[in-house]
Write a protein that holds these residues in place. Sequence first.
Motif, PDB file in Angstrom:
ATOM      1  N   PHE A  39       0.833  -1.201   0.000  1.00  0.00           N
ATOM      2  CA  PHE A  39       0.000   0.000   0.000  1.00  0.00           C
ATOM      3  C   PHE A  39       0.870   1.255   0.000  1.00  0.00           C
ATOM      4  CE2 PHE A  39      -1.981   3.298   2.688  1.00  0.00           C
ATOM      5  CZ  PHE A  39      -3.048   3.630   1.870  1.00  0.00           C
ATOM      6  N   SER A  43       0.822   4.101  -2.944  1.00  0.00           N
ATOM      7  CA  SER A  43       0.032   5.288  -2.629  1.00  0.00           C
ATOM      8  C   SER A  43       0.836   6.474  -2.118  1.00  0.00           C
ATOM      9  CB  SER A  43      -1.044   4.936  -1.577  1.00  0.00           C
ATOM     10  OG  SER A  43      -1.848   3.877  -2.031  1.00  0.00           O
ATOM     11  N   ILE A  85      -6.966   1.649  -3.003  1.00  0.00           N
ATOM     12  CA  ILE A  85      -6.788   1.060  -1.672  1.00  0.00           C
ATOM     13  C   ILE A  85      -6.825  -0.466  -1.741  1.00  0.00           C
ATOM     14  CG2 ILE A  85      -7.797   3.078  -0.550  1.00  0.00           C
ATOM     15  CD1 ILE A  85     -10.348   1.423  -0.116  1.00  0.00           C
ATOM     16  N   LEU A  88      -5.026  -2.844   0.746  1.00  0.00           N
ATOM     17  CA  LEU A  88      -5.503  -2.899   2.130  1.00  0.00           C
ATOM     18  C   LEU A  88      -6.587  -3.950   2.339  1.00  0.00           C
ATOM     19  CD1 LEU A  88      -5.792   0.919   2.982  1.00  0.00           C
ATOM     20  CD2 LEU A  88      -3.893  -0.633   3.473  1.00  0.00           C
TER      21      LEU A  88
END
Length: 667
Positions: A39, A43, A85, A88
């Motif tokens: 992640f 990100s 996302i 996650l």
Amino acid sequence: MAALPFHFTVPIIYIFFLSHFILLVQTSTTPDFNALISFKNASDTSKKLTMWNTTSDPCTWNGVSCINNRVSRLVLENFDLQGSILPLTSLTHLRVLSLKHNRFSGPIPSLSNFTSLKLLFLSHNAFSGDFPSTVTSLSSLYRLDLSYNNFSGEIPATVNHLTHLLTLRLENNQFSGHIPGVSIPNLQDFNVSGNHLSGEIPESFSGFPESSFHQNPSLCGAPVQKCNYTVADPNKPGSEGAIASPVSPLPTVSSSPSSLPSNEGPSSKTTHKNGNGGSKISHVGLIAIIVGDVLVLAIVCVLLYCYFWRSYSKKLREGKGSKLFESEKIIYSSSPYPAQAGFDRGRIVFFEGEKRFELEDLLRASAEMLGKGGFGTAYKAVLDDGNVVAVKRLKDAQIGGKREFEQHMEVLGKLRHPNIVSLRAYYFAREEKLLVYDFMPNATLFWLLHGNRGPGRTPLDWTTRLKIAAGAARGIAFIHNSCKSLRLTHGNIKSTNILLDKQGNAHVSDFGLSIFAVPGGSSNGYRAPEAIASDGRKQSQKSDVYSFGVLLLELLTGKCPSSMVDSHSGSGTIDLPRWVQSVVREEWTAEVFDIELMRYKDIEEEMVGLLQIAMACTAAPDQRPRMCHVVKMIDELRGVEVSPCNDMLDSASESPSLSEDACGASQ
């Protein structure tokens, strides 16, 4: 290609295995390590997650909290994160996910793995696509905030599956179509403003304020403008039934009789010809029309009054039945907008230097019940900013006037000591009285002593028991010495009111609330005989000493004071001090001690010493020692430095804000 010399090969192999070993250690710290790193790599283009590295424990990273080495809470707000996302979604133990104020985009991936998720905050991003369908399968969800994104399409009726939902915020998106007619019984916070919704607002949402629906021009019904039901043209394909739309202004009609339509025909008996050949309504007819209109208007007003009064009465009854903290698992409010319903909301009063928050923050908090005590129910409340507090609702307390309550809270709120649970704020209203304390994460002494008895249990060792006894004694002694003009008492000393912090230090809770006790309360095994003989509210510092002596016996014997059975009769109950005295009198002292302590060597002398202190505390009132002397005796037993009773740290000097003037304020 020539082979590397041996003295080069060995270090390379060593480095290779070492790097793999480090990676193995990190990934074994938590199974969620790889997901978090993936992640971050995808990100964190702005490189703000500097603590997230492969050389540290993921559970120590900023924004990450763990339970049993699994990520349970991920709060990353205002980190300029972007992308998807998706990495996650493998955090299967996640309970809280907050990614507010970032730059995430695209559709929401499947969240069906988040079976334990309770709070989901994704507002102020750039998510798009339809309403994430897998969200409606998260049956444990309490808070859902998808506001300020680019979601479109219709709001699905399957949100009705989220039966525990307290918050549903969908404002400032591109949702269209009708608001589904769902019923979520505990919903407190609802907002769909700033979308493209149309049609009538379902009755189940009509109790929310107009601001929850504004900037949806095609919405109608309570609490916004009334709906105008028009029958669709059956000749148009796809048109059937009635269509609800906002009411349009009616054209102005002149009140002049000449503007009324003529009623011509042989049967007309209320008109007559004028000189110009026209017709006019007679005075009698005009009066009849006016009287008829007035009667119809009066009937409509009566019907509307009955309807709205019944609805209003129902809301009042429901409000009284679902007050703040009514649930055992979650904090509820009688209404998110009690001021509009005529309730006295009161205000939260914070003590000097304490971090402040609004009442709405407390109402929105995720919470769970910690237990019920003699004065009400305690809850653990997790605020949206991650802070955790303990909230006690004084439901079973007998509280007098507001002035008396506030003066007493001012005294208790100024007490500060390492071995008491600090009162941070209080809330007083006609319907609710709440106390906000520090949260202690390591359970209670009662649970450590009696919880999970049997195979597989980790016993409470002797050193820890002695440390808890010393800490609790210091906390009680401080309460006794802090306000000499009032001679403050605890009034409810028991093992469930001895809480432990992260370091295992004892903190005394629920002090000073005995003045709110209901007269004639039953004995719980800790109460002094003289307190039982009184009305239950006449607690003294001597009766506190007795209760603490019972607590020491509980530590020594492992027995719960409230459930002692008389061994002679085989039935009925006997209080713990009397049982200990009978065993010691027959010289079976070894039978007194908890069997779990028998595994430790060379502690018999200390156990007998603490037993003697406990028996002194439970003697007749005039023979009991003061708490400062009890602290001194326990410190001597532990072999730590002892201070004279009149020069102990347990004095008002540790609470510089507490003066004798403040003490006298509550008199």
